[in-house]
Scaffold this motif. Sequence first.
Motif, PDB file in Angstrom:
ATOM      1  N   SER A 115       9.002  10.328  47.430  1.00 45.50           N
ATOM      2  CA  SER A 115       7.980  10.271  46.375  1.00 45.50           C
ATOM      3  C   SER A 115       8.509  10.946  45.120  1.00 45.50           C
ATOM      4  N   HIS A 172      16.307  -3.491  53.543  1.00 44.15           N
ATOM      5  CA  HIS A 172      15.041  -2.776  53.342  1.00 44.15           C
ATOM      6  C   HIS A 172      15.122  -1.747  52.208  1.00 44.15           C
ATOM      7  N   ARG A 210      16.812  -2.289  49.511  1.00 39.32           N
ATOM      8  CA  ARG A 210      16.665  -3.139  48.324  1.00 39.32           C
ATOM      9  C   ARG A 210      15.192  -3.480  48.095  1.00 39.32           C
ATOM     10  N   GLU A 211      14.505  -3.795  49.145  1.00 37.18           N
ATOM     11  CA  GLU A 211      13.077  -4.125  49.046  1.00 37.18           C
ATOM     12  C   GLU A 211      12.286  -2.912  48.559  1.00 37.18           C
ATOM     13  N   TYR A 212      12.587  -1.748  49.126  1.00 34.33           N
ATOM     14  CA  TYR A 212      11.898  -0.513  48.739  1.00 34.33           C
ATOM     15  C   TYR A 212      12.137  -0.201  47.261  1.00 34.33           C
ATOM     16  N   ASN A 213      13.411  -0.313  46.830  1.00 30.29           N
ATOM     17  CA  ASN A 213      13.747  -0.014  45.439  1.00 30.29           C
ATOM     18  C   ASN A 213      13.103  -0.998  44.462  1.00 30.29           C
ATOM     19  N   ALA A 214      12.965  -2.261  44.873  1.00 28.89           N
ATOM     20  CA  ALA A 214      12.338  -3.261  44.012  1.00 28.89           C
ATOM     21  C   ALA A 214      10.863  -2.932  43.778  1.00 28.89           C
ATOM     22  N   ARG A 215      10.219  -2.280  44.769  1.00 27.08           N
ATOM     23  CA  ARG A 215       8.795  -1.936  44.653  1.00 27.08           C
ATOM     24  C   ARG A 215       8.569  -0.519  44.123  1.00 27.08           C
ATOM     25  N   TRP A 216       9.647   0.272  44.012  1.00 21.51           N
ATOM     26  CA  TRP A 216       9.527   1.680  43.619  1.00 21.51           C
ATOM     27  C   TRP A 216       9.042   1.797  42.179  1.00 21.51           C
ATOM     28  N   ASP A 217       8.001   2.586  41.971  1.00 22.16           N
ATOM     29  CA  ASP A 217       7.469   2.849  40.629  1.00 22.16           C
ATOM     30  C   ASP A 217       7.320   4.358  40.493  1.00 22.16           C
ATOM     31  N   LYS A 249       3.914   5.644  39.282  1.00 26.07           N
ATOM     32  CA  LYS A 249       2.712   5.148  39.957  1.00 26.07           C
ATOM     33  C   LYS A 249       1.675   6.267  40.102  1.00 26.07           C
TER      34      LYS A 249
END
Length: 200
Positions: free
Chosen positions: A39, A53, A55-62, A65
């Motif tokens: 976080s 995974h 890559r997927e996590y980093n693509a959604r990381w904000d 947020k």
Amino acid sequence: MMNRRNTRHRAFDPDPDAPERCCDMAGCGEAAGYRAPRSRETLTEYFWFCLPHVREYNARWDYYKGMSPGQIEAHIRDDVSWNRPSWRLGQRGGRTHFAEEDLIDPLDLLGGGRPVRRPAAARPDVPEGLRQPLDTLGLEWPLSMDELKMRYKDLARRHHPDTNGGDRVAEERLKSINVAYTAVRAHLTAAREADLERTA
């Protein structure tokens, strides 16, 4: 011929310090070789993922947020100064004292009848290369080596970064004082040596 082994870490290689464990993504049994922060508040604590995974996590990381626009702007402003305290312009790191000789007020707009340094152009007797250095040191021509040294010691003590809490403005001022002192001292030394040669 012996071939050297390339030990350089490639961009998509798994982290060499990755623990021997499975990917933290639910239902994934692949080896976890890539870390990602848990976080914004815990940037040194990680999830461990396999390459798809992470890559997927980093693509959604904000990172921002949950923050309001005002909080985001304040955070960005803090990053500009490396999260160090800053002060309003003119407060010199929270200190309110200043040296009056730093003020040049030829029209006495600030009042108080401060002594006014004469502009360099009004002093034709000053050697050409010494006008700016003398202005920097706040000295009048002619002067002795003792006067120069006494003035330099006073200014160096006053503007030293250690005396001013590491203030960058004071540090830059001290640099210009050092350059001016060196120029005037060199001129006085050369003049004294020339006098000695004439009288010898």
